[in-house]
Motif scaffolding. Structure first.
Motif, PDB file in Angstrom:
ATOM      1  N   ASP A  22       0.836  -1.207   0.000  1.00 28.90           N
ATOM      2  CA  ASP A  22       0.000   0.000   0.000  1.00 28.90           C
ATOM      3  C   ASP A  22       0.871   1.259   0.000  1.00 28.90           C
ATOM      4  O   ASP A  22       0.578   2.230  -0.711  1.00 28.90           O
ATOM      5  N   THR A  23       1.925   1.254   0.792  1.00 30.13           N
ATOM      6  CA  THR A  23       2.847   2.398   0.853  1.00 30.13           C
ATOM      7  C   THR A  23       3.494   2.625  -0.505  1.00 30.13           C
ATOM      8  O   THR A  23       3.575   3.765  -0.989  1.00 30.13           O
ATOM      9  N   ILE A  24       3.934   1.561  -1.139  1.00 34.70           N
ATOM     10  CA  ILE A  24       4.550   1.668  -2.468  1.00 34.70           C
ATOM     11  C   ILE A  24       3.539   2.198  -3.477  1.00 34.70           C
ATOM     12  O   ILE A  24       3.862   3.058  -4.303  1.00 34.70           O
ATOM     13  N   ALA A  25       2.304   1.711  -3.400  1.00 35.67           N
ATOM     14  CA  ALA A  25       1.265   2.114  -4.353  1.00 35.67           C
ATOM     15  C   ALA A  25       0.967   3.612  -4.277  1.00 35.67           C
ATOM     16  O   ALA A  25       0.558   4.210  -5.278  1.00 35.67           O
ATOM     17  N   GLU A  27       3.154   5.968  -3.781  1.00 31.88           N
ATOM     18  CA  GLU A  27       4.289   6.755  -4.271  1.00 31.88           C
ATOM     19  C   GLU A  27       4.032   7.237  -5.705  1.00 31.88           C
ATOM     20  O   GLU A  27       3.193   6.680  -6.417  1.00 31.88           O
ATOM     21  N   ALA A  28       4.786   8.242  -6.118  1.00 37.67           N
ATOM     22  CA  ALA A  28       4.609   8.827  -7.450  1.00 37.67           C
ATOM     23  C   ALA A  28       4.848   7.813  -8.576  1.00 37.67           C
ATOM     24  O   ALA A  28       4.152   7.835  -9.583  1.00 37.67           O
ATOM     25  N   ASN A  29       5.833   6.941  -8.408  1.00 31.80           N
ATOM     26  CA  ASN A  29       6.133   5.950  -9.446  1.00 31.80           C
ATOM     27  C   ASN A  29       6.336   4.574  -8.799  1.00 31.80           C
ATOM     28  O   ASN A  29       7.468   4.122  -8.635  1.00 31.80           O
ATOM     29  N   PRO A  30       5.231   3.914  -8.455  1.00 33.57           N
ATOM     30  CA  PRO A  30       5.367   2.624  -7.778  1.00 33.57           C
ATOM     31  C   PRO A  30       6.098   1.571  -8.617  1.00 33.57           C
ATOM     32  O   PRO A  30       6.821   0.738  -8.074  1.00 33.57           O
ATOM     33  N   GLN A  31       5.949   1.636  -9.925  1.00 35.77           N
ATOM     34  CA  GLN A  31       6.602   0.641 -10.775  1.00 35.77           C
ATOM     35  C   GLN A  31       8.132   0.773 -10.701  1.00 35.77           C
ATOM     36  O   GLN A  31       8.845  -0.225 -10.713  1.00 35.77           O
ATOM     37  N   ALA A  32       8.626   1.998 -10.592  1.00 39.27           N
ATOM     38  CA  ALA A  32      10.070   2.204 -10.450  1.00 39.27           C
ATOM     39  C   ALA A  32      10.566   1.616  -9.129  1.00 39.27           C
ATOM     40  O   ALA A  32      11.651   1.029  -9.072  1.00 39.27           O
ATOM     41  N   ILE A  33       9.766   1.776  -8.079  1.00 42.15           N
ATOM     42  CA  ILE A  33      10.154   1.221  -6.785  1.00 42.15           C
ATOM     43  C   ILE A  33      10.149  -0.300  -6.846  1.00 42.15           C
ATOM     44  O   ILE A  33      11.106  -0.954  -6.416  1.00 42.15           O
ATOM     45  N   LEU A  34       9.090  -0.875  -7.398  1.00 39.47           N
ATOM     46  CA  LEU A  34       8.991  -2.338  -7.471  1.00 39.47           C
ATOM     47  C   LEU A  34      10.120  -2.949  -8.297  1.00 39.47           C
ATOM     48  O   LEU A  34      10.553  -4.067  -8.033  1.00 39.47           O
ATOM     49  N   GLY A  35      10.605  -2.226  -9.290  1.00 44.65           N
ATOM     50  CA  GLY A  35      11.669  -2.745 -10.151  1.00 44.65           C
ATOM     51  C   GLY A  35      13.071  -2.440  -9.661  1.00 44.65           C
ATOM     52  O   GLY A  35      14.058  -2.870 -10.278  1.00 44.65           O
ATOM     53  N   VAL A  91       1.682  -3.410  -8.979  1.00 44.77           N
ATOM     54  CA  VAL A  91       1.090  -3.455  -7.638  1.00 44.77           C
ATOM     55  C   VAL A  91      -0.145  -4.357  -7.663  1.00 44.77           C
ATOM     56  O   VAL A  91      -0.324  -5.201  -6.778  1.00 44.77           O
ATOM     57  N   GLU A  92      -0.984  -4.207  -8.678  1.00 45.78           N
ATOM     58  CA  GLU A  92      -2.218  -4.989  -8.771  1.00 45.78           C
ATOM     59  C   GLU A  92      -1.930  -6.477  -8.942  1.00 45.78           C
ATOM     60  O   GLU A  92      -2.597  -7.326  -8.347  1.00 45.78           O
ATOM     61  N   GLU A  93      -0.939  -6.802  -9.767  1.00 45.33           N
ATOM     62  CA  GLU A  93      -0.557  -8.192 -10.000  1.00 45.33           C
ATOM     63  C   GLU A  93      -0.039  -8.829  -8.702  1.00 45.33           C
ATOM     64  O   GLU A  93      -0.394  -9.961  -8.369  1.00 45.33           O
ATOM     65  N   ILE A  94       0.786  -8.089  -7.984  1.00 49.20           N
ATOM     66  CA  ILE A  94       1.327  -8.594  -6.723  1.00 49.20           C
ATOM     67  C   ILE A  94       0.202  -8.795  -5.718  1.00 49.20           C
ATOM     68  O   ILE A  94       0.109  -9.850  -5.078  1.00 49.20           O
ATOM     69  N   ARG A  95      -0.673  -7.821  -5.584  1.00 50.17           N
ATOM     70  CA  ARG A  95      -1.777  -7.901  -4.616  1.00 50.17           C
ATOM     71  C   ARG A  95      -2.686  -9.102  -4.933  1.00 50.17           C
ATOM     72  O   ARG A  95      -3.088  -9.854  -4.045  1.00 50.17           O
ATOM     73  N   ARG A  96      -2.998  -9.298  -6.211  1.00 46.00           N
ATOM     74  CA  ARG A  96      -3.858 -10.399  -6.609  1.00 46.00           C
ATOM     75  C   ARG A  96      -3.211 -11.749  -6.282  1.00 46.00           C
ATOM     76  O   ARG A  96      -3.839 -12.629  -5.705  1.00 46.00           O
TER      77      ARG A  96
END
Length: 161
Positions: A22-25, A27-35, A91-96
């Motif tokens: 949720d915290t990552i989601a 952020e301004a660019n969650p995909q950059a954080i996840l990668g 984020v959605e893929e991970i959550r699912r």
């Protein structure tokens, strides 16, 4: 019931993992954080979180029930021993995936009674159910901690830029 108390540890760990997601989601660019990776060739944050789901998938479907993973491609990409690739889940893929795999794990475990806690699900199983629940709760906390630390390192590198 002891089983319900033990399942509470799995729930506690999962709430911490989802809180981080949720915290990552937000952020301004969650995909950059996840990668983001803490070093070349190391697991990115998204891999750490998907690894938690892949562990649930493999442990319940394959090791406890003796079948096949529900999502074999994710187990191939994110289970133990896999090499983190450059394709970062959303984020959605991970959550699912976290949700469906934990739901399957809990559905299996909730069929048990307290007496089953000290039994193995099959002859090839490495642990009793009691041990397995402890291992899965510890495992999730371990990888959630790695993902959390990596997110903090990501933020620190961005602050200097």
């Amino acid at each position: 019931m002891l089983l319900n108390e033990m399942l509470g540890f799995l729930d506690f760990s999962r709430q911490k993992t989802l809180g981080l997601l949720d915290t990552i989601a937000k952020e301004a660019n969650p995909q950059a954080i996840l990668g983001w990776r803490p070093a070349p060739g190391r697991a990115h944050i998204g891999w750490q979180l998907m690894h938690i789901g892949a562990t649930d998938d493999r442990h319940v479907q394959v090791r406890m029930l003796g079948g096949q993973p529900q999502e074999a491609e994710y187990v191939r990409r994110f289970a133990g021993g896999s090499t983190p690739d450059d394709s970062t889940p959303s984020v959605e893929e991970i959550r699912r995936y976290l949700g469906t795999q934990r739901q399957a794990l809990l559905a299996h475990l909730k069929k048990l009674d307290d007496a089953a806690l000290d039994k193995k699900p099959n002859d090839q199983a490495p642990w009793t159910y009691r041990e397995w629940i402890k291992v899965l709760a510890w495992h999730e906390a371990h990888h959630q901690g790695q993902a959390h630390m990596a997110m903090n390192l990501f933020k620190a590198t961005q602050a200097k830029a």
